[in-house]
Design a protein around this motif. Structure first.
Motif, PDB file in Angstrom:
ATOM      1  N   LEU A 197      52.576 -58.259 113.059  1.00 33.90           N
ATOM      2  CA  LEU A 197      52.402 -59.061 114.271  1.00 33.90           C
ATOM      3  C   LEU A 197      51.040 -59.757 114.300  1.00 33.90           C
ATOM      4  CD1 LEU A 197      53.937 -56.682 116.975  1.00 33.90           C
ATOM      5  CD2 LEU A 197      54.957 -58.747 116.016  1.00 33.90           C
ATOM      6  N   ALA A 198      50.033 -59.120 113.703  1.00 36.20           N
ATOM      7  CA  ALA A 198      48.688 -59.707 113.693  1.00 36.20           C
ATOM      8  C   ALA A 198      48.578 -60.890 112.738  1.00 36.20           C
ATOM      9  CB  ALA A 198      47.656 -58.642 113.321  1.00 36.20           C
ATOM     10  N   THR A 199      49.542 -61.071 111.840  1.00 32.53           N
ATOM     11  CA  THR A 199      49.484 -62.192 110.892  1.00 32.53           C
ATOM     12  C   THR A 199      49.938 -63.510 111.518  1.00 32.53           C
ATOM     13  OG1 THR A 199      51.723 -61.686 110.100  1.00 32.53           O
ATOM     14  CG2 THR A 199      49.874 -60.658 108.933  1.00 32.53           C
ATOM     15  N   GLU A 200      50.527 -63.473 112.712  1.00 35.46           N
ATOM     16  CA  GLU A 200      51.031 -64.695 113.333  1.00 35.46           C
ATOM     17  C   GLU A 200      49.868 -65.541 113.852  1.00 35.46           C
ATOM     18  OE1 GLU A 200      54.329 -66.048 116.709  1.00 35.46           O
ATOM     19  OE2 GLU A 200      53.996 -63.927 116.221  1.00 35.46           O
ATOM     20  N   HIS A 201      49.888 -66.843 113.559  1.00 37.53           N
ATOM     21  CA  HIS A 201      48.841 -67.756 114.002  1.00 37.53           C
ATOM     22  C   HIS A 201      49.424 -69.168 114.134  1.00 37.53           C
ATOM     23  CE1 HIS A 201      48.737 -67.817 109.572  1.00 37.53           C
ATOM     24  NE2 HIS A 201      48.449 -69.102 109.712  1.00 37.53           N
ATOM     25  N   HIS A 202      48.626 -70.062 114.667  1.00 36.02           N
ATOM     26  CA  HIS A 202      49.069 -71.431 114.888  1.00 36.02           C
ATOM     27  C   HIS A 202      49.139 -72.193 113.564  1.00 36.02           C
ATOM     28  CE1 HIS A 202      49.828 -75.087 117.073  1.00 36.02           C
ATOM     29  NE2 HIS A 202      48.761 -75.679 116.564  1.00 36.02           N
ATOM     30  N   ASN A 203      50.147 -73.041 113.444  1.00 37.55           N
ATOM     31  CA  ASN A 203      50.364 -73.858 112.239  1.00 37.55           C
ATOM     32  C   ASN A 203      50.488 -72.994 110.988  1.00 37.55           C
ATOM     33  OD1 ASN A 203      50.351 -76.326 113.625  1.00 37.55           O
ATOM     34  ND2 ASN A 203      48.110 -76.506 113.472  1.00 37.55           N
ATOM     35  N   GLN A 204      51.215 -71.905 111.105  1.00 41.08           N
ATOM     36  CA  GLN A 204      51.415 -71.038 109.951  1.00 41.08           C
ATOM     37  C   GLN A 204      52.494 -71.627 109.045  1.00 41.08           C
ATOM     38  OE1 GLN A 204      52.458 -67.280 111.669  1.00 41.08           O
ATOM     39  NE2 GLN A 204      54.559 -67.877 112.155  1.00 41.08           N
ATOM     40  N   PRO A 205      52.459 -71.328 107.752  1.00 40.07           N
ATOM     41  CA  PRO A 205      53.428 -71.909 106.812  1.00 40.07           C
ATOM     42  C   PRO A 205      54.839 -71.375 107.070  1.00 40.07           C
ATOM     43  CG  PRO A 205      52.039 -70.279 105.734  1.00 40.07           C
ATOM     44  CD  PRO A 205      51.441 -70.493 107.087  1.00 40.07           C
ATOM     45  N   PRO A 206      55.834 -72.109 106.613  1.00 41.00           N
ATOM     46  CA  PRO A 206      57.241 -71.666 106.842  1.00 41.00           C
ATOM     47  C   PRO A 206      57.569 -70.332 106.194  1.00 41.00           C
ATOM     48  CG  PRO A 206      57.155 -73.996 106.244  1.00 41.00           C
ATOM     49  CD  PRO A 206      55.780 -73.461 106.022  1.00 41.00           C
ATOM     50  N   TRP A 207      56.969 -70.066 105.005  1.00 38.51           N
ATOM     51  CA  TRP A 207      57.295 -68.803 104.353  1.00 38.51           C
ATOM     52  C   TRP A 207      56.826 -67.605 105.179  1.00 38.51           C
ATOM     53  CZ3 TRP A 207      53.527 -65.292 103.250  1.00 38.51           C
ATOM     54  CH2 TRP A 207      52.204 -65.763 103.183  1.00 38.51           C
ATOM     55  N   LEU A 208      55.734 -67.784 105.934  1.00 39.70           N
ATOM     56  CA  LEU A 208      55.265 -66.697 106.783  1.00 39.70           C
ATOM     57  C   LEU A 208      56.205 -66.478 107.972  1.00 39.70           C
ATOM     58  CD1 LEU A 208      53.073 -64.608 107.265  1.00 39.70           C
ATOM     59  CD2 LEU A 208      51.738 -66.343 108.476  1.00 39.70           C
TER      60      LEU A 208
END
Length: 295
Positions: free
Chosen positions: A103-114
């Motif tokens: 959940l902590a890896t989520e951020h704005h403008n993250q790549p599609p693979w994420l």
């Protein structure tokens, strides 16, 4: 014959004649009175001995149900042992930690693979936590599972996660609603309080303290309402700065302004506007400032 004599001795009615030994007449009367009763008892015992024993035959379905119930009791006992084991404790703690890291890896403008990685991991954790919930329900029973407050909380979190996963994949809800449901994933971190005794006690104390200050919250709301109405009477429509958000023009805005003053957010700006509304500090503004000082 010896067996029959033994049974007769067992079925014989014994009467204490020690007190009547001195009087032969009384002893004879007692023996003659007990003889018919002894015959009735002997006849009853003989009839019961002659009755054949009835053997109830079980059907194939009853035998299967009996064996299934025995197997079910054994499996529930093993499932209860698994739920209370130490390795189950560490497994849940590790899963909660990994879920928090994802959940902590989520951020704005993250790549599609994420995005794909987060969706697959979310499905993985939902399945594991659902399996854990179902295992506890099977081991404790539905009524026994719902007794614990933490189990109820876990049940709500799991059901909400399943509902969020279905609604997100079907694109039924708007983006804002999906964002709110995704925030429910964060509640999984509180699952660790179910297994961490000290943290669980701290959460219980916090919940009990919140429940004990209900009267204080009601008093605070009443205090805000009173000062909101008083502010409408004193400053309603008098502020010169019409673009200011802290006004007393209506009841709703007045309540927000009082709450802003109580939190200390730019309360002095609202006070200066109130002083200017009454001609400044040299006029009635000094008296109007007492409202903000008391508040």
């Amino acid at each position: 014959e010896e067996m029959a004599e033994t049974e007769d001795l067992q079925n014989a009615i014994k009467v204490d004649l020690s007190s009547a030994k001195q009087n032969n007449v009384v002893a004879g009367l007692l023996k003659s009175a007990m003889l018919p009763l002894q015959q009735v008892v002997d006849a009853k015992v003989t009839e019961e001995g002659r009755k054949p024993r009835k053997h109830i035959r079980q059907t194939a379905w009853q035998k299967r149900m009996k064996s299934f119930e025995k197997w079910n009791r054994t499996m529930r006992r093993k499932a209860r042992k698994v739920c209370k084991s130490q390795w189950m404790f560490w497994l849940i703690v590790i899963l909660v930690f990994l879920n928090t890291c994802v959940l902590a890896t989520e951020h704005h403008n993250q790549p599609p693979w994420l995005d794909d990685f987060q969706e697959y991991t979310n499905l993985f954790f939902v399945c594991l936590f659902t399996f854990e919930m179902l295992l506890k329900m099977y081991a404790l029973g539905l009524s026994g599972y719902m007794v614990s407050l933490f189990n109820r909380f876990d049940f709500i979190v799991v059901i909400s996660s399943i509902l969020e996963f279905i609604l997100v994949n079907q694109e039924i809800m708007p983006p804002l609603g999906m964002s709110v449901l995704r925030c429910i994933r964060l509640l999984r971190a509180f699952k660790v309080t179910r297994y961490w005794a000290s943290m669980g006690n701290l959460v219980k104390s916090l919940v009990n303290s919140i429940a004990s200050i209900n009267a204080l919250l009601v008093l605070l709301i009443l205090f805000i309402f009173i000062f909101a109405l008083l502010g409408m009477q004193i400053f309603g429509g008098r502020f010169k700065n019409e673009e200011s958000r802290g006004t007393f023009n209506n009841f709703g805005q007045s309540c927000l302004t009082v709450f802003q003053i109580l939190t200390g957010e730019d309360w002095n700006v609202v006070m200066y506007d109130g002083i200017e509304a009454y001609g400044g500090i040299k006029g009635m503004g000094a008296i109007a400032a007492l409202y903000f000082i008391i508040l």
